[in-house]
Design a protein around this motif. Sequence first.
Motif, PDB file in Angstrom:
ATOM      1  N   ASN A 199       0.805  -1.205   0.000  1.00  0.00           N
ATOM      2  CA  ASN A 199       0.000   0.000   0.000  1.00  0.00           C
ATOM      3  C   ASN A 199       0.855   1.280   0.000  1.00  0.00           C
ATOM      4  OD1 ASN A 199      -2.982   0.369   0.416  1.00  0.00           O
ATOM      5  ND2 ASN A 199      -2.083   1.930   1.742  1.00  0.00           N
ATOM      6  N   GLY A 200       1.943   1.202   0.765  1.00  0.00           N
ATOM      7  CA  GLY A 200       2.859   2.342   0.873  1.00  0.00           C
ATOM      8  C   GLY A 200       3.584   2.616  -0.445  1.00  0.00           C
ATOM      9  N   LYS A 201       3.904   1.551  -1.162  1.00  0.00           N
ATOM     10  CA  LYS A 201       4.572   1.706  -2.474  1.00  0.00           C
ATOM     11  C   LYS A 201       3.651   2.475  -3.417  1.00  0.00           C
ATOM     12  CE  LYS A 201       7.519  -2.423  -2.895  1.00  0.00           C
ATOM     13  NZ  LYS A 201       7.510  -2.787  -1.505  1.00  0.00           N
ATOM     14  N   GLU A 202       2.390   2.055  -3.421  1.00  0.00           N
ATOM     15  CA  GLU A 202       1.391   2.692  -4.294  1.00  0.00           C
ATOM     16  C   GLU A 202       1.210   4.164  -3.891  1.00  0.00           C
ATOM     17  OE1 GLU A 202      -3.351   2.328  -4.981  1.00  0.00           O
ATOM     18  OE2 GLU A 202      -2.374   0.579  -4.139  1.00  0.00           O
ATOM     19  N   GLU A 203       1.187   4.392  -2.596  1.00  0.00           N
ATOM     20  CA  GLU A 203       0.997   5.749  -2.069  1.00  0.00           C
ATOM     21  C   GLU A 203       2.177   6.652  -2.477  1.00  0.00           C
ATOM     22  OE1 GLU A 203       0.767   5.646   2.205  1.00  0.00           O
ATOM     23  OE2 GLU A 203      -0.935   7.025   2.163  1.00  0.00           O
ATOM     24  N   LYS A 204       3.381   6.103  -2.376  1.00  0.00           N
ATOM     25  CA  LYS A 204       4.585   6.887  -2.716  1.00  0.00           C
ATOM     26  C   LYS A 204       4.564   7.275  -4.194  1.00  0.00           C
ATOM     27  CE  LYS A 204       9.641   6.645  -2.383  1.00  0.00           C
ATOM     28  NZ  LYS A 204      10.199   6.155  -3.658  1.00  0.00           N
ATOM     29  N   LEU A 205       4.238   6.292  -5.036  1.00  0.00           N
ATOM     30  CA  LEU A 205       4.202   6.541  -6.480  1.00  0.00           C
ATOM     31  C   LEU A 205       3.144   7.597  -6.824  1.00  0.00           C
ATOM     32  CD1 LEU A 205       5.740   5.341  -8.855  1.00  0.00           C
ATOM     33  CD2 LEU A 205       3.836   3.778  -9.229  1.00  0.00           C
ATOM     34  N   ALA A 206       1.987   7.466  -6.208  1.00  0.00           N
ATOM     35  CA  ALA A 206       0.899   8.415  -6.471  1.00  0.00           C
ATOM     36  C   ALA A 206       1.315   9.829  -6.046  1.00  0.00           C
ATOM     37  CB  ALA A 206      -0.349   7.984  -5.721  1.00  0.00           C
ATOM     38  N   LEU A 207       1.970   9.934  -4.909  1.00  0.00           N
ATOM     39  CA  LEU A 207       2.411  11.252  -4.432  1.00  0.00           C
ATOM     40  C   LEU A 207       3.491  11.832  -5.345  1.00  0.00           C
ATOM     41  CD1 LEU A 207       2.458  10.548  -0.597  1.00  0.00           C
ATOM     42  CD2 LEU A 207       1.109  12.329  -1.738  1.00  0.00           C
ATOM     43  N   GLU A 208       4.415  10.976  -5.779  1.00  0.00           N
ATOM     44  CA  GLU A 208       5.471  11.450  -6.687  1.00  0.00           C
ATOM     45  C   GLU A 208       4.863  11.948  -7.995  1.00  0.00           C
ATOM     46  OE1 GLU A 208       9.035   8.550  -5.026  1.00  0.00           O
ATOM     47  OE2 GLU A 208       7.918   7.967  -6.809  1.00  0.00           O
ATOM     48  N   ASN A 209       3.878  11.211  -8.511  1.00  0.00           N
ATOM     49  CA  ASN A 209       3.232  11.628  -9.763  1.00  0.00           C
ATOM     50  C   ASN A 209       2.549  12.975  -9.601  1.00  0.00           C
ATOM     51  OD1 ASN A 209       4.018   9.473 -11.233  1.00  0.00           O
ATOM     52  ND2 ASN A 209       2.175   8.279 -10.837  1.00  0.00           N
ATOM     53  N   LEU A 210       1.790  13.113  -8.521  1.00  0.00           N
ATOM     54  CA  LEU A 210       1.075  14.375  -8.299  1.00  0.00           C
ATOM     55  C   LEU A 210       2.056  15.537  -8.084  1.00  0.00           C
ATOM     56  CD1 LEU A 210      -1.599  15.963  -7.552  1.00  0.00           C
ATOM     57  CD2 LEU A 210      -1.009  15.476  -5.182  1.00  0.00           C
ATOM     58  N   LEU A 211       3.010  15.331  -7.185  1.00  0.00           N
ATOM     59  CA  LEU A 211       3.809  16.474  -6.735  1.00  0.00           C
ATOM     60  C   LEU A 211       4.943  16.833  -7.692  1.00  0.00           C
ATOM     61  CD1 LEU A 211       3.729  15.666  -2.925  1.00  0.00           C
ATOM     62  CD2 LEU A 211       2.442  17.421  -4.163  1.00  0.00           C
TER      63      LEU A 211
END
Length: 189
Positions: free
Chosen positions: A145-157
């Motif tokens: 879940n954390g991997k997915e969260e990190k990727l999503a945040l990197e994409n957004l930010l």
Amino acid sequence: MKENFFTNSMNLAKKICIGKLNEGSIAVDATMGNGNDTVFLANLVGESGKVYAFDIQEKALLNTSEKLKENGVENVELIKDGHENIDKYVKEKVDVIMFNLGYLPKLSHNITTKAETTLQAVKKSLNLLKEDSVIILVIYHGHENGKEEKLALENLLSSINQKEYNVIKLEFINQINNPPALICVEKRG
Ligand SMILES: C[S@@+](CC[C@H](N)C(=O)[O-])C[C@H]1O[C@@H](n2cnc3c(N)ncnc32)[C@H](O)[C@@H]1O
């Protein structure tokens, strides 16, 4: 003895808070958990400041409320709701919004922050920053879940306007076991 600066993401996150918060500042703890970060932020903003603290778990509110009492801290509003609803409760601009993502180690690992709601919260948080204010994200990406969260945040930010925001990512590239990463967003003055 000299203290190392770059020991871990949480230590760096705290140093950023110390640099950004003064007596009277407004802070948000977007993931109160056991209240350690809430108390830390509350002590920095002092009696004339305020901390809004969010969590979806009743246990988190109970533990935090106890910790606040033990430390004689009164300037905190505890909110039992998801940080994705931050705009319902925080109606003023703030100085620091801290996300210590993931789950509480001693409680259910199923109750963890999730990419979708974290993104909603971060998007809303961008609108709550004043000049020079920051969003601090400590990201535990050792679990799926954390991997997915990190990727999503990197994409957004990585795609927000650089004329409006400075965005940094720090990772401990020589440490084993996926140590937490740090992403920090600063609204430009
Ligand atoms: C790593 S812990 C936070 C640790 C905490 N800051 C401390 O000092 O103990 C992450 C917390 O986020 C909470 N959480 C999960 N989803 C949430 C959401 N949508 N909104 C707010 N909190 C959430 C979990 O219940 C958990 O307590």
